[in-house]
Design a protein around this motif. Structure first.
Motif, short mmCIF file in Angstrom:
data_model
loop_
_atom_site.label_atom_id
_atom_site.label_comp_id
_atom_site.label_asym_id
_atom_site.label_seq_id
_atom_site.Cartn_x
_atom_site.Cartn_y
_atom_site.Cartn_z
N LYS A 67 105.25 6.74 44.97
CA LYS A 67 104.06 6.09 44.44
C LYS A 67 103.93 6.32 42.94
CE LYS A 67 101.25 6.42 48.62
NZ LYS A 67 100.07 7.06 49.21
N ILE A 68 104.17 7.55 42.53
CA ILE A 68 104.08 7.89 41.11
C ILE A 68 105.10 7.12 40.30
CG2 ILE A 68 104.36 9.75 39.43
CD1 ILE A 68 103.16 11.63 41.57
N ALA A 69 106.34 7.01 40.82
CA ALA A 69 107.39 6.28 40.12
C ALA A 69 107.06 4.80 40.01
CB ALA A 69 108.73 6.48 40.83
N VAL A 70 106.53 4.25 41.08
CA VAL A 70 106.16 2.83 41.06
C VAL A 70 105.03 2.58 40.08
CG1 VAL A 70 105.12 1.00 42.45
CG2 VAL A 70 106.99 2.35 43.38
N LEU A 71 104.04 3.43 40.07
CA LEU A 71 102.92 3.26 39.14
C LEU A 71 103.37 3.44 37.69
CD1 LEU A 71 100.07 5.04 41.10
CD2 LEU A 71 100.35 2.60 40.71
N ALA A 72 104.28 4.37 37.44
CA ALA A 72 104.78 4.57 36.08
C ALA A 72 105.57 3.35 35.62
CB ALA A 72 105.66 5.81 36.02
N ALA A 73 106.42 2.79 36.51
CA ALA A 73 107.18 1.59 36.16
C ALA A 73 106.24 0.40 35.92
CB ALA A 73 108.18 1.26 37.26
N LEU A 74 105.21 0.29 36.74
CA LEU A 74 104.24 -0.79 36.58
C LEU A 74 103.49 -0.65 35.26
CD1 LEU A 74 103.09 -3.24 38.08
CD2 LEU A 74 101.39 -1.73 39.06
N THR A 75 103.13 0.55 34.90
CA THR A 75 102.43 0.79 33.63
C THR A 75 103.31 0.44 32.45
OG1 THR A 75 101.18 2.57 34.67
CG2 THR A 75 101.20 2.53 32.27
#
Length: 95
Positions: A67-75
């Motif tokens: 989840k953290i990796a996905v949110l960082a990539a999205l940001t």
């Protein structure tokens, strides 16, 4: 004996002060070079004496980290193009 401070006295004070600064800076430079050489030689000897480390590590899927990796990539994607709208469709691990 005169109590006046002449031009020659000022020049002597200036030259002596510059020499002291030069000597102090040279000493600091020499000390830093000595420490650098000691650290390099110590690290080389410890690397030579070290046992090889096993490089294979088993990766475990952690949903919180995903989840953290996905949110960082999205940001990051949003920062590059803030006028676009993004939607997460699929999450794949890239090696």
């Amino acid at each position: 004996m005169s109590d006046s401070f002449g031009l020659m006295d000022g020049i002597i004070v200036t030259v002596v002060a510059m020499a002291v600064v030069f000597i102090v800076l040279s000493s600091l430079w020499g000390l830093m070079e000595l420490v650098r050489r000691l650290v390099v030689s110590f690290s080389k000897s410890s690397v030579l004496n070290a046992e090889p480390i096993e490089t294979e590590t088993k990766l475990v899927a952690d949903p919180e980290r995903e989840k953290i990796a996905v949110l960082a990539a999205l940001t990051l994607a949003y920062n590059d193009h803030p006028t676009k709208k993004y939607e997460i469709i699929e999450v794949n691990r890239v090696k």
